[in-house]
Each structure stands twice: as C-alpha cells, then as structure tokens.
Motif scaffolding. Structure first.
Motif, PDB file in Angstrom:
ATOM      1  N   LYS A 177     -20.900 -17.618  13.049  1.00  0.00           N
ATOM      2  CA  LYS A 177     -22.188 -18.515  12.974  1.00  0.00           C
ATOM      3  C   LYS A 177     -22.971 -18.469  11.726  1.00  0.00           C
ATOM      4  N   ILE A 178     -22.924 -17.308  10.833  1.00  0.00           N
ATOM      5  CA  ILE A 178     -23.605 -16.734   9.949  1.00  0.00           C
ATOM      6  C   ILE A 178     -22.864 -17.033   8.593  1.00  0.00           C
ATOM      7  N   TRP A 179     -21.574 -16.458   8.605  1.00  0.00           N
ATOM      8  CA  TRP A 179     -20.877 -16.535   7.423  1.00  0.00           C
ATOM      9  C   TRP A 179     -19.968 -17.449   7.261  1.00  0.00           C
ATOM     10  N   GLY A 180     -19.808 -18.229   8.382  1.00  0.00           N
ATOM     11  CA  GLY A 180     -18.997 -19.471   8.216  1.00  0.00           C
ATOM     12  C   GLY A 180     -17.618 -19.272   8.878  1.00  0.00           C
ATOM     13  N   TYR A 181     -17.100 -20.427   9.242  1.00  0.00           N
ATOM     14  CA  TYR A 181     -15.726 -20.689   9.859  1.00  0.00           C
ATOM     15  C   TYR A 181     -14.594 -19.995   9.137  1.00  0.00           C
ATOM     16  N   ASP A 182     -14.657 -20.343   7.955  1.00  0.00           N
ATOM     17  CA  ASP A 182     -13.664 -19.788   6.964  1.00  0.00           C
ATOM     18  C   ASP A 182     -13.888 -18.648   6.170  1.00  0.00           C
ATOM     19  N   ASN A 183     -14.680 -17.895   6.784  1.00  0.00           N
ATOM     20  CA  ASN A 183     -15.491 -16.773   6.025  1.00  0.00           C
ATOM     21  C   ASN A 183     -14.228 -15.597   5.500  1.00  0.00           C
ATOM     22  N   ASP A 184     -14.819 -14.919   4.277  1.00  0.00           N
ATOM     23  CA  ASP A 184     -13.898 -13.806   3.934  1.00  0.00           C
ATOM     24  C   ASP A 184     -14.586 -12.503   4.027  1.00  0.00           C
ATOM     25  N   ALA A 185     -15.707 -12.588   4.532  1.00  0.00           N
ATOM     26  CA  ALA A 185     -16.848 -11.465   4.939  1.00  0.00           C
ATOM     27  C   ALA A 185     -15.994 -10.362   5.866  1.00  0.00           C
ATOM     28  N   GLU A 186     -16.268  -9.031   5.613  1.00  0.00           N
ATOM     29  CA  GLU A 186     -15.954  -7.908   6.357  1.00  0.00           C
ATOM     30  C   GLU A 186     -16.918  -7.683   7.426  1.00  0.00           C
ATOM     31  N   ILE A 187     -16.109  -7.111   8.726  1.00  0.00           N
ATOM     32  CA  ILE A 187     -16.954  -7.038   9.794  1.00  0.00           C
ATOM     33  C   ILE A 187     -18.004  -6.133   9.649  1.00  0.00           C
ATOM     34  N   ASN A 188     -17.788  -5.237   8.844  1.00  0.00           N
ATOM     35  CA  ASN A 188     -19.136  -4.342   8.327  1.00  0.00           C
ATOM     36  C   ASN A 188     -20.337  -4.800   7.877  1.00  0.00           C
ATOM     37  N   VAL A 189     -20.349  -5.948   7.373  1.00  0.00           N
ATOM     38  CA  VAL A 189     -21.409  -6.754   6.752  1.00  0.00           C
ATOM     39  C   VAL A 189     -22.407  -6.966   7.665  1.00  0.00           C
ATOM     40  N   VAL A 190     -21.856  -7.213   8.939  1.00  0.00           N
ATOM     41  CA  VAL A 190     -23.068  -7.471  10.158  1.00  0.00           C
ATOM     42  C   VAL A 190     -23.950  -6.193  10.538  1.00  0.00           C
ATOM     43  N   TRP A 191     -22.939  -5.100  10.623  1.00  0.00           N
ATOM     44  CA  TRP A 191     -23.697  -3.821  10.647  1.00  0.00           C
ATOM     45  C   TRP A 191     -24.707  -3.553   9.593  1.00  0.00           C
ATOM     46  N   VAL A 192     -24.361  -3.913   8.314  1.00  0.00           N
ATOM     47  CA  VAL A 192     -25.341  -3.720   7.323  1.00  0.00           C
ATOM     48  C   VAL A 192     -26.563  -4.481   7.742  1.00  0.00           C
ATOM     49  N   TYR A 193     -26.586  -5.640   7.792  1.00  0.00           N
ATOM     50  CA  TYR A 193     -27.864  -6.488   8.121  1.00  0.00           C
ATOM     51  C   TYR A 193     -28.530  -6.006   9.333  1.00  0.00           C
ATOM     52  N   LEU A 194     -27.860  -5.801  10.363  1.00  0.00           N
ATOM     53  CA  LEU A 194     -28.436  -5.005  11.451  1.00  0.00           C
ATOM     54  C   LEU A 194     -29.084  -3.873  11.219  1.00  0.00           C
ATOM     55  N   SER A 195     -28.820  -3.004  10.317  1.00  0.00           N
ATOM     56  CA  SER A 195     -29.305  -1.799   9.831  1.00  0.00           C
ATOM     57  C   SER A 195     -30.507  -2.035   9.140  1.00  0.00           C
ATOM     58  N   TYR A 196     -30.774  -3.256   8.486  1.00  0.00           N
ATOM     59  CA  TYR A 196     -31.817  -3.403   7.660  1.00  0.00           C
ATOM     60  C   TYR A 196     -32.558  -3.917   8.613  1.00  0.00           C
ATOM     61  N   LEU A 197     -32.438  -4.775   9.717  1.00  0.00           N
ATOM     62  CA  LEU A 197     -33.493  -5.257  10.418  1.00  0.00           C
ATOM     63  C   LEU A 197     -34.015  -4.062  11.358  1.00  0.00           C
ATOM     64  N   ARG A 198     -33.300  -3.269  11.825  1.00  0.00           N
ATOM     65  CA  ARG A 198     -33.635  -1.979  12.564  1.00  0.00           C
ATOM     66  C   ARG A 198     -34.618  -1.310  11.997  1.00  0.00           C
ATOM     67  N   LYS A 199     -34.548  -0.951  10.511  1.00  0.00           N
ATOM     68  CA  LYS A 199     -35.541  -0.463   9.873  1.00  0.00           C
ATOM     69  C   LYS A 199     -37.004  -1.274   9.796  1.00  0.00           C
ATOM     70  N   LYS A 200     -37.010  -2.277   9.654  1.00  0.00           N
ATOM     71  CA  LYS A 200     -37.860  -3.430   9.447  1.00  0.00           C
ATOM     72  C   LYS A 200     -38.769  -3.349  10.926  1.00  0.00           C
ATOM     73  N   LEU A 201     -37.842  -3.335  11.888  1.00  0.00           N
ATOM     74  CA  LEU A 201     -38.524  -3.375  13.420  1.00  0.00           C
ATOM     75  C   LEU A 201     -39.145  -2.048  13.331  1.00  0.00           C
ATOM     76  N   ALA A 202     -38.541  -0.989  13.002  1.00  0.00           N
ATOM     77  CA  ALA A 202     -39.329   0.231  13.232  1.00  0.00           C
ATOM     78  C   ALA A 202     -40.554   0.536  12.548  1.00  0.00           C
ATOM     79  N   ALA A 203     -40.503  -0.025  11.117  1.00  0.00           N
ATOM     80  CA  ALA A 203     -41.580   0.090  10.528  1.00  0.00           C
ATOM     81  C   ALA A 203     -42.917  -0.940  11.207  1.00  0.00           C
TER      82      ALA A 203
END
Length: 224
Positions: A177-203
């Motif tokens: 949905k976010i990186w695209g149908y023909d993306n070459d992003a690694e699966i762990n990139v999702v975890w990285v962005y979720l980690s960013y969001l968790r920190k902001k939600l906590a703050a």
C-alpha cells in the motif's frame, strides 16, 4: 495518496512523476497498457493517470477493462488529441476527467485533486482514534498534550492503522500500500516507521498503542 501513472513518453513520465512526488503523492510509473493493468490489479491505488496513446493496450482499453472489473478508481486520461469525439469516448468509457497535452502543471494537480475529492472527502476532515487526531491535510498528529508533523511515510503508515483500528494489518500490506506494487523495500523498513510512530505516540501520552501479533502483523489497540 498513491497514484499510477501510465505514460509511454518516458521523458514526460519522469517529469510528471517528479512533480507529483514533490507534491506528496506516491507514484508508480509504467509505460504500456499491459503493465498498467497488472499494476492496477494490485488494488493499491487512489487514482490513475492514463495516456491514451500507449502500446500493448491504450488508455481507453485499460480504463474499459478496469470498469469491467467493477473498479470505481478515479481515472484521468492524458492525450495529445483534442477532438471532441476522443473526449466523449474517454468520458463515456468511465473516465473521471480528460486533459490534453501540453498542459500546465498546476492544472494537472488541480484535476487530480478534483477527481480524487470523493475519495478524500473524509480525509479533508480529521481522523480520530482515542485521544489522538491525525489531520490529513497538514500531516499533523496531535493529542491534548501536543502535536507532531509527520513525515510522508509515517503519515501513511499511521493513516492506514487509524482507518482500520483494532484490525490486523500485515507487513506485506504496508509494503504494497505504501511502498508500492513493485517495491524493493526491505520488510524491516515497516518496523522502523512503526518504531518512530510509537515514540511519538508515547510522547503525546496517546490512549492508543501500536501492537504486534507475532508473524501476523500490527494493529491499533485503544485503551478503555
């Protein structure tokens, strides 16, 4: 918002894609009708821009196939043709709008906004889950104690979660949905962005948390 651009004139495709990305759209680019249908089959787009004169299936053919599948995806047709008959054919085939080349960049952006307005009407207001609010117009995440302006990918990840509270969303779904149908992003990139969001939600002392279900995906949990 993710768009598919199908344009066989590669220099124009690059220029249009760069313009759209500069204006915070996610864009996948293809150069013929066959590719366009394959990408649209993923179902991960908010709109499509189709050149009429393309090899392996022109824009009207792609549009016709799309409508036969029952898709209501907003579609803007691009063409060098200016004859009334061509416009009528495109609109009668189910196009939402029609733009003749050459066109002004601001007009293209305005027509995209217009054709996707129904899709984003709810997005012109704010999404709210628990005590947090996400403003789709400004990318601002806020709670009673403060706010953050999210980066584009952060915004899209959180928007997907907030549109589907308590619903499990797989890592693959985030990537498609976010990186695209023909993306070459690694699966762990999702975890990285979720980690960013968790920190902001906590703050923000958020009453919602991003939870993980092992080997299945992620979901928003709302405190009672």
């Amino acid at each position: 918002m993710r768009l598919l651009l199908a344009e066989d004139e590669r220099s124009l495709a690059r220029a249009v894609a760069a313009l759209l990305r500069k204006n915070n759209y996610e864009v996948d680019v293809v150069h013929d009708g066959e590719e366009a249908l394959a990408y649209l089959g993923s179902g991960n787009y908010d709109g499509a821009i189709l050149d009429i004169m393309m090899p392996k299936g022109d824009g009207v053919f792609v549009l016709t196939q799309l409508r036969r599948r029952g898709s209501r995806l907003p579609v803007l047709l691009l063409t060098a043709k200016a004859e009334v008959e061509d416009k009528v054919q495109g609109l009668d085939s189910g196009a939402n709008d029609y733009l003749t080349k050459p066109f002004a960049t601001q007009e293209l952006l305005a027509r995209i906004r217009a054709m996707t307005r129904d899709q984003t009407a709810q997005g012109t207001s704010r999404l709210q889950v628990g005590n947090i609010t996400l403003d789709r117009a400004t990318f601002e995440l806020s709670s009673p104690v403060g706010s953050f302006r999210l980066a584009n990918k952060e915004f899209q990840v959180l928007e997907l979660l907030m549109c589907n509270p308590r619903q499990l969303i797989s890592t693959e779904r985030f990537l498609e949905k976010i990186w695209g149908y023909d993306n070459d992003a690694e699966i762990n990139v999702v975890w990285v962005y979720l980690s960013y969001l968790r920190k902001k939600l906590a703050a923000l002392q958020s009453s919602v948390q991003i939870k993980a279900k092992r080997n299945a995906g992620y979901y928003l949990e709302v405190d009672p």
